[in-house]
Design a protein around this motif. Structure first.
Motif: not given
Length: 82
Positions: A6-33
């Motif tokens: 029912s909600g946009w946060l419950e859609r698998p595509r949205t959850v997958s996008g959030i996980v991939w975005t979080l992973a990309a931010v984590c990688v970028a922060l480690v590279v920024a080191d």
């Protein structure tokens, strides 16, 4: 209801996008080191990715300790029933 989430946060595509975005931010922060100078107190703080790995290890320890504490502190489901 058609069985769709029912909600946009419950859609698998949205959850997958959030996980991939979080992973990309984590990688970028480690590279920024690599690109800034650290003012450290101890030599090991200069290691590449130290704060990221230390934070992950600390979080992992807290979760594992919580799992162990659950067995000690958890009560039966009907604990407060008379």
């Amino acid at each position: 209801m058609s069985g769709e989430p029912s909600g946009w946060l419950e859609r698998p595509r949205t959850v997958s996008g959030i996980v991939w975005t979080l992973a990309a931010v984590c990688v970028a922060l480690v590279v920024a080191d690599l690109f800034y100078h650290k003012h450290v107190h101890f030599h090991f703080e200069e290691w590449f990715g130290f704060y990221g790995f230390f934070g992950f290890a600390a979080f992992f320890f807290i979760v594992m300790a919580g799992k162990r504490l659950r067995g000690v502190l958890m009560r039966p489901e009907d604990y407060y029933d008379e």
